[in-house]
Design a protein around this motif. Structure first.
Motif, mmCIF file in Angstrom:
data_model
loop_
_atom_site.group_PDB
_atom_site.id
_atom_site.type_symbol
_atom_site.label_atom_id
_atom_site.label_comp_id
_atom_site.label_asym_id
_atom_site.label_seq_id
_atom_site.Cartn_x
_atom_site.Cartn_y
_atom_site.Cartn_z
ATOM 1 N N PHE A 33 44.071 50.661 42.554
ATOM 2 C CA PHE A 33 44.877 49.481 42.872
ATOM 3 C C PHE A 33 44.017 48.399 43.524
ATOM 4 O O PHE A 33 44.115 47.224 43.177
ATOM 5 N N LEU A 34 43.187 48.785 44.467
ATOM 6 C CA LEU A 34 42.339 47.817 45.155
ATOM 7 C C LEU A 34 41.398 47.107 44.180
ATOM 8 O O LEU A 34 41.207 45.886 44.259
ATOM 9 N N GLU A 35 40.816 47.855 43.260
ATOM 10 C CA GLU A 35 39.911 47.253 42.283
ATOM 11 C C GLU A 35 40.667 46.303 41.353
ATOM 12 O O GLU A 35 40.147 45.249 40.973
ATOM 13 N N LYS A 36 41.885 46.666 41.002
ATOM 14 C CA LYS A 36 42.710 45.786 40.159
ATOM 15 C C LYS A 36 43.029 44.495 40.913
ATOM 16 O O LYS A 36 42.906 43.392 40.371
ATOM 17 N N TRP A 37 43.421 44.617 42.163
ATOM 18 C CA TRP A 37 43.722 43.430 42.970
ATOM 19 C C TRP A 37 42.482 42.561 43.114
ATOM 20 O O TRP A 37 42.556 41.339 43.031
ATOM 21 N N GLN A 38 41.352 43.195 43.335
ATOM 22 C CA GLN A 38 40.105 42.457 43.494
ATOM 23 C C GLN A 38 39.797 41.648 42.229
ATOM 24 O O GLN A 38 39.427 40.475 42.319
ATOM 25 N N ALA A 39 39.960 42.260 41.084
ATOM 26 C CA ALA A 39 39.698 41.563 39.817
ATOM 27 C C ALA A 39 40.662 40.389 39.627
ATOM 28 O O ALA A 39 40.250 39.308 39.190
ATOM 29 N N GLU A 40 41.925 40.594 39.947
ATOM 30 C CA GLU A 40 42.904 39.516 39.810
ATOM 31 C C GLU A 40 42.595 38.371 40.758
ATOM 32 O O GLU A 40 42.675 37.188 40.378
ATOM 33 N N LEU A 41 42.236 38.672 41.990
ATOM 34 C CA LEU A 41 41.897 37.639 42.963
ATOM 35 C C LEU A 41 40.666 36.847 42.519
ATOM 36 O O LEU A 41 40.642 35.611 42.618
ATOM 37 N N LYS A 42 39.660 37.538 42.027
ATOM 38 C CA LYS A 42 38.453 36.860 41.567
ATOM 39 C C LYS A 42 38.743 35.958 40.372
ATOM 40 O O LYS A 42 38.202 34.838 40.284
ATOM 41 N N ALA A 43 39.583 36.426 39.475
ATOM 42 C CA ALA A 43 39.934 35.613 38.308
ATOM 43 C C ALA A 43 40.669 34.340 38.718
ATOM 44 O O ALA A 43 40.385 33.250 38.223
ATOM 45 N N ARG A 44 41.623 34.469 39.637
ATOM 46 C CA ARG A 44 42.362 33.288 40.102
ATOM 47 C C ARG A 44 41.446 32.332 40.840
ATOM 48 O O ARG A 44 41.546 31.128 40.703
ATOM 49 N N PHE A 45 40.531 32.894 41.648
ATOM 50 C CA PHE A 45 39.593 32.052 42.393
ATOM 51 C C PHE A 45 38.722 31.251 41.419
ATOM 52 O O PHE A 45 38.528 30.039 41.595
ATOM 53 N N ALA A 46 38.224 31.919 40.398
ATOM 54 C CA ALA A 46 37.390 31.231 39.396
ATOM 55 C C ALA A 46 38.204 30.142 38.693
ATOM 56 O O ALA A 46 37.660 29.096 38.335
ATOM 57 N N GLY A 47 39.486 30.382 38.476
ATOM 58 C CA GLY A 47 40.334 29.403 37.798
ATOM 59 C C GLY A 47 40.620 28.161 38.625
ATOM 60 O O GLY A 47 41.077 27.148 38.078
ATOM 61 N N LEU A 48 40.355 28.218 39.915
ATOM 62 C CA LEU A 48 40.603 27.057 40.761
ATOM 63 C C LEU A 48 39.386 26.145 40.885
ATOM 64 O O LEU A 48 39.431 25.169 41.628
ATOM 65 N N TRP A 49 38.327 26.403 40.170
ATOM 66 C CA TRP A 49 37.154 25.521 40.225
ATOM 67 C C TRP A 49 37.152 24.584 39.104
ATOM 68 O O TRP A 49 37.618 24.124 38.356
#
Length: 177
Positions: A161-177
């Motif tokens: 679960f933590l790794e899944k959340w981490q991947a989702e957070l990183k993807a959203r962060f990248a999308g905000l640039w």
């Protein structure tokens, strides 16, 4: 395939990133087609590296090699539920800002959204730090698991679960640039 053997590593859970990369380089040198190996062998080395790079998948591979049956289904630790709420809120905020940004018709409208975008980035960064800390705490239990203590299935679920959340957070962060 035993990923530990494929990379020439001792079967254990606590493997540093540097140690894993060095094992990958050494095994890759032997299996790479340019060094006399074959494509299948090199692909297997790459798969072993990818598998062992993930703490949850490393734990599952270790359990399989040790003959320990696990249960992938079930609840996560209660302490992760608070983190789940923080992760969910950060993801929702980022999605909302992204939607506003996509709907903005002018450069001025997009510029006016920038403070909101920055706040969403900060929330995502904070959630990423919390998730990374939770992953580290779960990995601290590896020594106990290797000693036959604790619940490896629960730790595996938590890490997944933590790794899944981490991947989702990183993807959203990248999308905000």
């Amino acid at each position: 395939m035993n990923p530990f053997e494929r990379l020439g590593l001792e079967r254990r859970l606590a493997i540093s990133g540097d140690e894993l990369r060095e094992a990958f380089r050494a095994a890759g040198k032997q299996e790479h087609p340019d060094a006399g190996g074959n494509g299948e062998g090199f692909t297997a080395v790459q798969e072993a590296f990818k598998l062992l790079s993930s703490p949850s998948r490393r734990l599952k591979a270790w359990m399989a090699a040790e003959g320990i049956e696990g249960n992938d289904r079930g609840a996560i630790s209660p302490q992760l539920l608070d983190l789940f709420a923080k992760v969910g809120a950060a993801l929702q905020k980022a999605d909302g800002v992204t939607k506003k940004r996509e709907g903005a018709q002018s450069v001025l409208a997009k510029a006016l959204l920038e403070p909101e975008v920055q706040l969403a980035r900060e929330d995502l960064e904070a959630a990423l730090e919390d998730v990374a800390g939770a992953i580290e705490r779960e990995e601290e239990s590896f020594a106990q698991i290797e000693a036959g203590e604790g619940d490896p299935s629960l730790v595996s679920r938590n890490l997944a679960f933590l790794e899944k959340w981490q991947a989702e957070l990183k993807a959203r962060f990248a999308g905000l640039w």
